[in-house]
Design a protein around this motif. Sequence first.
Motif, PDB file in Angstrom:
ATOM      1  N   SER A 146      39.559  54.898  38.500  1.00 57.56           N
ATOM      2  CA  SER A 146      40.522  53.791  38.109  1.00 57.56           C
ATOM      3  C   SER A 146      41.669  53.436  38.996  1.00 57.56           C
ATOM      4  CB  SER A 146      41.270  54.535  36.723  1.00 57.56           C
ATOM      5  OG  SER A 146      42.112  55.689  37.245  1.00 57.56           O
ATOM      6  N   TRP A 206      43.323  50.025  37.718  1.00 57.89           N
ATOM      7  CA  TRP A 206      42.270  48.769  38.153  1.00 57.89           C
ATOM      8  C   TRP A 206      41.286  48.677  36.934  1.00 57.89           C
ATOM      9  CZ3 TRP A 206      42.349  46.071  42.681  1.00 57.89           C
ATOM     10  CH2 TRP A 206      43.341  46.540  43.589  1.00 57.89           C
ATOM     11  N   SER A 207      40.919  47.365  36.777  1.00 61.33           N
ATOM     12  CA  SER A 207      40.000  47.014  35.687  1.00 61.33           C
ATOM     13  C   SER A 207      38.697  47.225  36.398  1.00 61.33           C
ATOM     14  CB  SER A 207      40.257  45.558  35.598  1.00 61.33           C
ATOM     15  OG  SER A 207      39.852  44.505  36.576  1.00 61.33           O
ATOM     16  N   TRP A 208      37.659  47.492  35.523  1.00 60.21           N
ATOM     17  CA  TRP A 208      36.520  47.637  36.196  1.00 60.21           C
ATOM     18  C   TRP A 208      35.887  46.426  36.513  1.00 60.21           C
ATOM     19  CZ3 TRP A 208      31.996  44.572  34.747  1.00 60.21           C
ATOM     20  CH2 TRP A 208      32.229  43.999  33.721  1.00 60.21           C
ATOM     21  N   ARG A 209      36.179  45.268  36.368  1.00 60.95           N
ATOM     22  CA  ARG A 209      35.685  44.195  37.440  1.00 60.95           C
ATOM     23  C   ARG A 209      36.496  44.261  38.795  1.00 60.95           C
ATOM     24  NH1 ARG A 209      35.886  41.611  32.119  1.00 60.95           N
ATOM     25  NH2 ARG A 209      34.035  40.465  31.755  1.00 60.95           N
ATOM     26  N   SER A 216      33.965  37.683  36.299  1.00 63.03           N
ATOM     27  CA  SER A 216      35.686  37.576  36.208  1.00 63.03           C
ATOM     28  C   SER A 216      36.076  35.902  36.375  1.00 63.03           C
ATOM     29  CB  SER A 216      36.326  38.254  37.262  1.00 63.03           C
ATOM     30  OG  SER A 216      36.015  37.583  38.786  1.00 63.03           O
ATOM     31  N   GLY A 251      48.854  45.130  31.711  1.00 62.44           N
ATOM     32  CA  GLY A 251      47.586  45.028  31.888  1.00 62.44           C
ATOM     33  C   GLY A 251      46.957  45.748  33.078  1.00 62.44           C
ATOM     34  N   GLU A 252      45.756  45.376  33.335  1.00 63.19           N
ATOM     35  CA  GLU A 252      45.201  46.031  34.451  1.00 63.19           C
ATOM     36  C   GLU A 252      45.263  45.256  35.851  1.00 63.19           C
ATOM     37  OE1 GLU A 252      41.895  48.878  32.463  1.00 63.19           O
ATOM     38  OE2 GLU A 252      41.498  46.802  32.670  1.00 63.19           O
ATOM     39  N   MET A 310      43.556  43.234  38.330  1.00 65.73           N
ATOM     40  CA  MET A 310      42.188  42.646  38.159  1.00 65.73           C
ATOM     41  C   MET A 310      41.579  41.888  39.489  1.00 65.73           C
ATOM     42  SD  MET A 310      43.140  40.713  34.679  1.00 65.73           S
ATOM     43  CE  MET A 310      44.460  40.371  35.297  1.00 65.73           C
ATOM     44  N   PHE A 349      45.140  40.139  30.463  1.00 67.56           N
ATOM     45  CA  PHE A 349      43.825  40.497  30.168  1.00 67.56           C
ATOM     46  C   PHE A 349      42.919  39.162  30.673  1.00 67.56           C
ATOM     47  CE2 PHE A 349      46.245  43.340  27.550  1.00 67.56           C
ATOM     48  CZ  PHE A 349      45.878  44.382  27.799  1.00 67.56           C
ATOM     49  N   ASP A 369      40.844  38.723  32.865  1.00 61.42           N
ATOM     50  CA  ASP A 369      39.389  38.656  33.270  1.00 61.42           C
ATOM     51  C   ASP A 369      38.539  39.172  32.273  1.00 61.42           C
ATOM     52  OD1 ASP A 369      39.837  37.500  35.689  1.00 61.42           O
ATOM     53  OD2 ASP A 369      40.320  39.555  36.591  1.00 61.42           O
ATOM     54  N   GLU A 370      39.014  39.495  30.821  1.00 60.91           N
ATOM     55  CA  GLU A 370      38.327  40.167  29.883  1.00 60.91           C
ATOM     56  C   GLU A 370      37.385  38.921  29.178  1.00 60.91           C
ATOM     57  OE1 GLU A 370      37.925  43.015  29.157  1.00 60.91           O
ATOM     58  OE2 GLU A 370      39.316  43.738  30.682  1.00 60.91           O
TER      59      GLU A 370
END
Length: 247
Positions: free
Chosen positions: A81, A100-103, A138, A199-200, A202, A244, A246-247
């Motif tokens: 993460s 960190w986002s998974w992307r 993304s 948020g994360e 991205m 969010f 990039d979701e």
Amino acid sequence: MAAQFCCKFTSANPMILQIDSFSKQKLSSPLYFIPTRNPVKSLNLTNPWLGVDSSISLDSSASVLRTNSITRRRIPIAVVSSLPTANPESAVSDAKKPKWSWRGIKSFAMGELEARKLKYPNTGTEALLMGILIEGTSFTSKFLRSNKITLYKVREETIKLLGKADLYFFSPEHPPLTEDAQRALDSAVNFNLKAGGIGEIMPAHILLGIWSEVESPGHKILATLGFTDEKAKELESFVSRSGFLDE
């Protein structure tokens, strides 16, 4: 004459008589094996040629497949993460630390892989930029492509700027980050913290971090392909509106 000779030759040769008697003999057991659940302890084979019994012992553990005893080993999976940082003093508790986002993590991993493909010894800002485009799902990668900044063009400009690597050079499994790339990742974290840590982190934050490093190869490639401060502000405004994105 010939028939009498054959009869005399057969009666004079005991080996042929044994073959004839063996062919007429009825076997007490079949010549094939039927798999059973009962383990086979031993198997006796009678050899008519030698006139003696040769006993062959078969181990049941070797002859019987025990599929029920096969157990699947559990493989622990570590969920990453965070990415490398050059400011360990800025680390906070896990509850407040931005994730960190998974992307974002996938973009970083694809950047490392692209640096290895190009046989570069380090992962620079140009590799991070290509990683964002390779990830491809993304909002940031779509934003770049809508501005005609594609992976092919970035790779082409990278080779023009940095040159081709030695054909016989092999990159390490994880090429270390250049100073510019490390500062770009730290800037990505700072962009998220300035926005309140909502948020994360991205790929958009990574791109803004690359653009903030004016002397880095990634910034020069973006500028060559038409990326400007106005587009960076447009991307930043989108990021600040939604955590969010990039979701």
